[in-house]
Design an enzyme around this catalytic site. Sequence first.
Site, short mmCIF file in Angstrom:
data_model
loop_
_atom_site.label_atom_id
_atom_site.label_comp_id
_atom_site.label_asym_id
_atom_site.label_seq_id
_atom_site.Cartn_x
_atom_site.Cartn_y
_atom_site.Cartn_z
N ASP A 256 -54.62 64.60 -26.03
CA ASP A 256 -55.25 65.90 -26.32
C ASP A 256 -54.37 67.07 -25.90
OD1 ASP A 256 -57.66 64.76 -27.31
OD2 ASP A 256 -58.30 64.40 -25.26
N ASP B 203 -59.57 65.59 -22.91
CA ASP B 203 -59.32 65.10 -21.55
C ASP B 203 -58.07 64.25 -21.43
OD1 ASP B 203 -60.74 61.91 -21.02
OD2 ASP B 203 -60.48 62.85 -22.97
N ASP C 249 -62.92 66.61 -28.64
CA ASP C 249 -62.47 65.22 -28.59
C ASP C 249 -63.70 64.33 -28.39
OD1 ASP C 249 -60.73 62.96 -28.24
OD2 ASP C 249 -61.09 63.15 -26.09
#
Length: 659
Positions: free
Chosen positions: A547, A543, A342
């Site tokens: 996600d 995080d 990410d």
Amino acid sequence: MSSTLTRPAPPGDAAREAVAPRRRTRIFALPEARWAAAALVLFLIALPLYLTGAPAWAWGPLFAFTYATGGWEPGWAGLQALREKTLDVDLLMVVAALGAAAIGQVLDGALLIVIFATSGALEAIATARTADSVRGLLDLAPTTATRLADDGTEETVPTDQLSVGDTILVRPGERIGADGRVLDGASEVDQATITGEPLPVAKEEGDEVFAGTLNGTGALRVKVERDPSDSVIARIVAMVEEASETKAPTQLFIEKVEQRYSIGMVAATLALFVLPLIFGADLQSTLLRAMTFMIVASPCAVVLATMPPLLSAIANAGRHGVLVKSAVVMERLGQVDAVALDKTGTLTEGTPRVTDIRPLASSGLSEDELLRLAAAAEHPSEHPLARAIVDAARARDLDIPLVEDFASSPGTGVSAKVEGRTVAVGSPARLLDNPTSHPTATAAARLEEEGRTAVLVTLHGTPVGVLGIADRLREEAAATVTTLGELTSTAPVLVTGDNPRAAARLADEVGITDVRAGLLPQDKVSAVQEMEQAGRKVLVVGDGVNDAPALAAAHTGIAMGRAGSDLALETADAVVVRDELATIPTVVRLSRQARRLVVQNLVIAGIFITGLVIWDLVGHLPLPLGVAGHEGSTVIVGLNGLRLLADGTWRRARTGTGR
């Protein structure tokens, strides 16, 4: 600074707090060690009497007590397992010892009991040392803290009674009692136990501190920001202990095979005893050979091959801020061959910061004056971009005046009267009547092309400047991306919901070529599934709430813990508590080293069992030598797995020099 901050610590308190107690299990606190020691002492007393031809009444009771003290515990455990229709190898060892005594081999049987009991004690000690390494983390945090009341009075309270919002006083030389933020004071704090930093770190107002770290020469007033049960140390201990209760697939497979193997071994032992007797063999020598076979063929070392390396790796990773939730995860981490990362909060810090201050020449404002007006207008706002602007003004030590008539319009910005002047801060597209032709539109577009968020500042409705705000890239991001690519032999993929322009700019900085931007949560899942359908075992690192689905869908998911959402932390298989991105390739290497040790242990166990069985079947293997070889292999396998507890193992994994 209040007078309470300069009050010296009571004599002796600092000294006691300066060194964290190390809770280490005493050897004789373990019942296995006590019974093994008793059996050994009795055996050593009886042995010279037996060898010198003393009457049986002199050495007989001593040998009997040797059998009882060394064999009752594994024998009882074996009987309980038998009641559950499970064949325990411990019971087989005790039966073999009693069988030896029944045919007059009292010394050999007693020796078997002593070696077996000693081996069990060594295994118990090794297991206790693993638990000590985890529980020792709790000893880093003091049991009491000095809490300050609103009127400035002090009271000493247990740290588990502290609440979020409490203020505690940390005197020089004391350990900090809770995770929090410094309200007042300045000092150097030794954070080696939590962050691994070798040198003390300067702390002042606004800095974060952790429970269990050691304060230096200054005094600090700290506001508690986490409940003691949710501190970094407490989370590490809880999750590592929970992980220790799980079993890896390899271990489950071994346990499944063990039962069938044990039954087959008993059948082979009976055949090895009965068949020679049918053909006229001697009873005593036949029974002795059969019992020796049963001992050396027992899979004790095989059973112990898997869990010590994995649990040691979990404990070591936990000490360094990576919480691996199960032995299954620790085993799977070493299997990953693709990584999806990410962007915000993972490769970046997740905290917006002002990067550009561009006043218009026609405004007559300096950078500081423009930032001061914007910070004053944004000060009452709780928006992340507002916090970034206010923090930037404070970093420049700018005076932020009070405002009147504050108003906030979602999606547009804020407005307020600052020292009698109307100031508005917000989106250029919303605040400009004609955003395509105004000079500030050009500056805003340039900032956005560079991957920043543009914020317009107006004074009495007239644009006076533009601020650029961006999330800062983590210092270790580029190195981590490179290392993960080398570990998996595949370049990592960037999966983000951010706009393609900002994603491409960041990807270029860290060396990622495969960029998938503008993704919704379900799109991230699709990207992961696409990689897995191509035969990849994907590690996802993220995080946020968006996600969590990808973390759940991946072969293995790791969440960044400090700013991670609760959903991401719950969904992920592992959590990086201290947000150190560089620990991710380290824990992958540690997992691979644990898997290599499992293979080593299985090879060691297999060589010993095969060699001793062949010796017993083809030649004449003395019972004491068979016992020593069997138990010795068990101890070797156990100690080999515990090598991963050493701090040096983590350092070698971090530098890529681990073997």
